[in-house]
Design an enzyme around this catalytic site. Sequence first.
Site, PDB file in Angstrom:
ATOM      1  N   HIS A  71     -22.093 -17.876   7.965  1.00 40.13           N
ATOM      2  CA  HIS A  71     -22.089 -18.183   9.404  1.00 40.13           C
ATOM      3  C   HIS A  71     -23.498 -18.479   9.915  1.00 40.13           C
ATOM      4  O   HIS A  71     -24.506 -18.223   9.256  1.00 40.13           O
ATOM      5  CB  HIS A  71     -21.465 -17.024  10.189  1.00 40.13           C
ATOM      6  CG  HIS A  71     -22.281 -15.761  10.182  1.00 40.13           C
ATOM      7  ND1 HIS A  71     -23.415 -15.598  10.939  1.00 40.13           N
ATOM      8  CD2 HIS A  71     -22.103 -14.584   9.519  1.00 40.13           C
ATOM      9  CE1 HIS A  71     -23.907 -14.383  10.765  1.00 40.13           C
ATOM     10  NE2 HIS A  71     -23.146 -13.754   9.888  1.00 40.13           N
ATOM     11  N   SER A 139     -25.132 -24.220  10.393  1.00 43.36           N
ATOM     12  CA  SER A 139     -26.358 -23.961  11.137  1.00 43.36           C
ATOM     13  C   SER A 139     -27.335 -23.133  10.306  1.00 43.36           C
ATOM     14  O   SER A 139     -27.742 -23.553   9.223  1.00 43.36           O
ATOM     15  CB  SER A 139     -26.004 -23.278  12.465  1.00 43.36           C
ATOM     16  OG  SER A 139     -27.083 -23.335  13.372  1.00 43.36           O
TER      17      SER A 139
END
Length: 317
Positions: A71, A139
Amino acid sequence: MKALRFILLAVAALVTCLLVFIHFFPAKVLMFALDAERKQAGLVRKEIHFGRDLHYVFLEGGQGEPLMLLHGFGANKDNFTRIARFLTPHYRVIIPDHTGFGESAKPKGASYTPTEQAKRLHELALALGISKVHLGGNSMGGQIALVYAQLYPDSVESLWLLAPGGLWKGPVADIWKELEKNPQALNPLVLEREEDVVALVSLVMEKPPFTPKAFLKLIARERMANASIEKQVFTDIQSHDITEDIRGLDIPSLIVWGNKDRVLHPGNADLLHELLPNSRRVLMEGIGHLPMMEAPEKSAEDYLKFRKTIQSAVPLG
């Protein structure tokens, strides 16, 4: 007609009860919703301890070749729960909370550079009996995945890079240009005020899934409690430009970017494609910074196609 009216009244009563329950017991309802989504995806919450200052909490499910999903900044493992249900029928999916986030360890004074995070994740992979892994990351998670591949190239079978960070010399999104003009402004990715959570959701997603305000408040409070660590993490990841480190990295890679990404400029997809000779790219129309949350089925479909190209040894381009 009476039967229809009764059904409509019953549905209205149920919705009202649910809204009331969400209002008074948001944490319980949110946990129930997350558990249901994890169960649908075939994921089970697990944890592993390496000592007092390092332990991971992660989701795991499915069978097949290991696929570890990482994540991004300020997020947690459940950012990949929605897309995981399309992946667990094909792979053994592992989704950890990074050190410093979610339920994993948050050691004070630790380094949160992508290099240190990658080393910790490699330790996790080995502890899970994984010597070869397919990595996916969004990201900050994408930045860590690239560093992991650069550190352990023989251990990484492929990369799935969803708007990865680390290309700090590439095109810059407008939000960071504006921040440079006003250095006193708050970092929009670090939540320090509860009321900023709605703006944050709108910033990172062009098509955010519906989320009750009570849930957003819970998320905001968790982020605010972790703000000091997040500020350190942000500094650590910004200090590490990975452009030259990954140049020529010859690992099959799928680069995915939303053309409405306002956090990391979509133009970086072209730059990354040039850096990685064995890569292909997908630009998703009308999607922001979190493709796996905004368009989980389409994102998974593109990934499954990519994996088939690896299996059939079709050159990427």
